[in-house]
Scaffold this active site. Structure first.
Site: not given
Length: 301
Positions: A54, A69, A96, A98, A123, A125, A133, A168, A198, A222
């Site tokens: 990942y 982040d 990731d 974002d 993913h 989000e 984050c 996500r 999340e 996660n």
């Protein structure tokens, strides 16, 4: 492991990596996805025997910028990091991505770019841009309809239907768990392959996510180290039916602690000799020096 000169009979193609990731997601046992933040840590994940790796946005931001982040890393910087991962290892790489770095049009470009980089999955989000984050306070989410459009854009943008699209939602911390579950259902209906709620904050909430969404699509847990989600034993995660378990920053935290330790030793002693360090020859083997020797022998004339 990833090689400097890929062997077409051994190194998987992007399509093969995506098919492998889908196979792993469908397996009875959860897929463990350790986070890596650079090509070296990705190689270490592979050498440790894991089936996939990942690319953590949190870790990449810390590694490349030395910053938290909070949406500072650009799409181009993250795409370059993804290419380095794909080149360094033969494992499926999950990235990731974002928010997709903007609106639905940006999502189209992000998916195309990540696909060209050779990743197996990514993913997206539903936070606003710039994001934070998922285990920080102060998050905001875009309207449901906007995120549904972004998922639909991602599905339409991929040229290889094997690319695994993970949706996500960060809505649990903003709108509550009911809203987060409802959003996840809508994202599945829009075409997401895997769902990722999340930062649930209790085992009861984790179990509810699994119970209400387990029949909708494969689920991500996660296990963010030190984050808002309580740690669960892998046996419990498997019992609940999660398909992927991400350990996003364990390698980053371990590396940070090790570097701090050796620097403190040098500061104290004037030398790192008392620190626990790998031997020079062992490290050069880890990063592929024997392979370089083979190439020199093969092509040196």
């Amino acid at each position: 492991m990833g090689t400097l000169l890929p062997d077409p009979h051994r190194s998987p193609s992007p399509s093969a990596s995506r098919a492998r990731l889908r196979e792993l997601v469908s397996a009875p046992a959860p897929l463990l996805l350790p986070g890596a933040y650079d090509a070296l840590s990705a190689r270490l994940v592979e050498q440790a025997g894991f089936d996939a790796v990942y690319l953590t946005g949190f870790g990449a931001t810390a590694s490349l910028l030395g910053r938290p982040d909070v949406g500072l890393l650009s799409a181009a910087e993250m795409a370059d990091q993804a290419r380095r991962f794909v080149d360094a290892v033969d494992l499926p790489v999950v990235v990731d991505a974002d928010t997709g770095y903007g609106n639905a049009v940006n999502v189209v470009r992000t998916v195309r770019t990540w696909e060209q980089a050779g990743v197996a999955g990514l993913h997206l989000e539903d936070q606003v841009t710039p994001k934070k984050c998922g285990h920080m306070s102060g998050k905001q989410v875009v309207p449901l309809a906007e995120m549904v459009g972004k998922i639909e854009a991602a599905v339409a943008a991929r040229r290889d239907e094997g690319l695994v699209l993970i949706a996500r939602t960060d809505a649990a911390a903003v709108e509550g768990l009911d809203a987060a579950i409802a959003r996840a259902r809508a994202y599945a209906a829009a075409g997401a392959d895997v769902l990722f709620v999340e930062a649930p904050t209790s085992e009861a909430d984790i179990a509810r996510v699994a119970d209400e969404l387990g029949g909708v699509a494969p689920l991500v847990f996660n296990a963010a180290e030190g984050g808002r989600t309580p740690p669960l034993a892998l046996e419990r995660v498997a019992e609940l039916g999660f398909s992927l378990v991400i350990y996003p920053i364990a390698t980053l935290l371990a590396a940070t602690a090790a570097v701090q330790d050796v620097l403190a030793t040098i500061r104290r002693d004037g030398t790192p000799h008392a620190a626990a360090l790998p031997a020079f020859d062992a490290f050069t083997t880890t990063v592929g020096l024997p392979e370089v020797g083979e190439l020199e022998t093969r092509f040196g004339g």
